[in-house]
Design an enzyme around this catalytic site. Structure first.
Site, PDB file in Angstrom:
ATOM      1  N   GLN A 163      38.596  34.156  55.701  1.00 40.00           N
ATOM      2  CA  GLN A 163      38.778  33.757  57.094  1.00 40.00           C
ATOM      3  C   GLN A 163      38.616  32.245  57.263  1.00 40.00           C
ATOM      4  OE1 GLN A 163      39.723  36.014  59.234  1.00 40.00           O
ATOM      5  NE2 GLN A 163      39.746  34.810  61.119  1.00 40.00           N
ATOM      6  N   GLY A 173      45.155  30.770  56.906  1.00 37.42           N
ATOM      7  CA  GLY A 173      46.372  31.242  56.248  1.00 37.42           C
ATOM      8  C   GLY A 173      46.397  30.956  54.759  1.00 37.42           C
ATOM      9  N   GLU A 191      30.952  53.377  39.669  1.00 35.40           N
ATOM     10  CA  GLU A 191      29.567  53.585  39.221  1.00 35.40           C
ATOM     11  C   GLU A 191      28.658  54.030  40.367  1.00 35.40           C
ATOM     12  OE1 GLU A 191      27.912  51.014  36.231  1.00 35.40           O
ATOM     13  OE2 GLU A 191      29.918  50.378  35.607  1.00 35.40           O
TER      14      GLU A 191
END
Length: 379
Positions: free
Chosen positions: A336, A340, A363
């Site tokens: 974030q 872009g 796991e």
């Protein structure tokens, strides 16, 4: 309490970081895009002693402690989580399992080739109808003289497509659930064994995840690991240690994403100043740093408890639960912060985001860790 690494640990961190930067980092993006491990690198890591780290030297291992192993896993996973998980499987699943539960003959046969890089290994637990519910294991091992005849299949097996040694959970008493499970070792050239489907994955794409097929696969009963009917206990004990490795992997991925996010926030300018100076970004970084610190402390505590011979089952589940979930949150925020650019492959953060997701699943899922933790508290 002492939170300081000793001289050996500092040296191990410097060594692992140098190897990660010089050997793994240049290949990481290619490994991810090619969706296959770099086998020369795995072999070299074995030759350098990174595939049987916690195995004593008398069996061909490096004779190191769990804290050293976690240091290596964190450093390797910072640059290439796909390679990190290959290292984890060899160390904390197969090698640790054979050393803890194997006979002297099994230790001498299977551990030195891992320790010198001549062999790779895997652990096959999961089946189409048996994930967390290992009691539903349908792969059978029927006695025939001094042998077992193995029939069935395993899937989602890390390293499965190229492993020389397979540690496989089987049912030696079908119909008795978890009480009839046993663990056996199968060598890849055994007639009746074959590799099935290779999975195409969201993340850790440079590790191999394959299906293992057994069609009247004959192995000696001497290949059984531990006592017959003790397969569930063996697998759970192996996973207790394995979860420390996955916590370290998640920690490494998160650290890499955090480092990239901080660097980007200092360099990227908007409205005439670096975006790090905006409170919205600065607060994200503060939260990410706090979660990293908590995950690191929990992971290294679990490793320390294991080294002290203390009960580390709940600590390893807590570390795996928190570190994996935190890794998802941290990589998400790192992406974030990049905006872009974080969504395109020119930046590594999109790979970290994809790689982090599996750490809450394999796991033992996060839900399974909560079962382990709550049972330990409430029993």
């Amino acid at each position: 309490m002492n939170f300081t690494f000793n001289d050996d640990h500092i040296m191990m961190r410097e060594t692992a970081r140098k190897i990660a930067e010089e050997k793994l980092k240049p290949l990481a993006k290619e490994i991810d895009e090619r969706e296959t491990p770099d086998f020369d690198t795995l072999r070299e890591l074995g030759e350098l002693g990174f595939m049987a780290m916690m195995v004593p030297e008398e069996y061909g291992g490096a004779g190191l402690d769990t804290v050293s192993y976690v240091i290596v896993m964190e450093e390797f996973s910072k640059v290439c989580a796909s390679t990190g998980v290959c290292v984890s499987v060899n160390n904390s699943l197969f090698a640790d399992g054979v050393y803890k539960f194997g006979t002297e003959e099994q230790r001498k046969k299977y551990l030195p080739p891992l320790g010198n890089g001549q062999a790779q290994a895997c652990l096959g637990l999961t089946e189409p109808g048996a994930g967390t519910d290992v009691g539903s294991t349908a792969t059978t091992a029927v006695k025939d003289g001094s042998d077992y005849i193995i029939n069935g299949k395993k899937h989602f097996v890390t390293n499965g497509g190229f492993a020389d040694y397979l540690m496989v959970l089987v049912s030696t008493e079908p119909g008795t659930g978890h009480r009839g499970l046993s663990m056996v070792i199968i060598e890849k050239d055994t007639p009746g064994f074959s590799v099935g489907r290779h999975e195409l994955k969201l993340g850790i794409r440079g590790s191999d995840t394959s299906e293992l097929l057994f069609d009247n696969c004959r192995i000696p009963q001497a290949n059984r690991l531990g006592e017959e009917g003790r397969g569930l206990k063996i697998s759970l004990t192996i996973l207790d240690g394995g979860r420390i490795g996955i916590a370290a992997q998640a920690l490494g991925i998160a650290q890499a994403a955090y480092d990239d996010a901080v660097a980007y926030a200092k360099e990227r300018t908007q409205f005439g100043k670096p975006i790090a100076e905006f409170q919205a970004i600065a607060f994200k970084i503060a939260e990410m740093a706090t979660e990293l610190e908590a995950a690191r402390l929990m992971t290294y505590k679990a490793a320390w408890l294991k080294d002290q011979g203390e009960d580390y089952k709940m600590a390893s589940s807590m570390a795996k639960l928190y570190a994996s979930e935190a890794s998802i949150r941290i990589t998400n925020e790192a992406l974030q912060i990049h905006g872009g650019y974080g969504y395109v492959r020119d930046f590594n953060v999109e790979r970290y985001y994809r790689d982090a997701r599996i750490t809450t699943i394999y796991e033992g899922t996060s839900e399974a860790q909560k079962i382990v933790i709550s049972r330990d508290i409430l029993r």
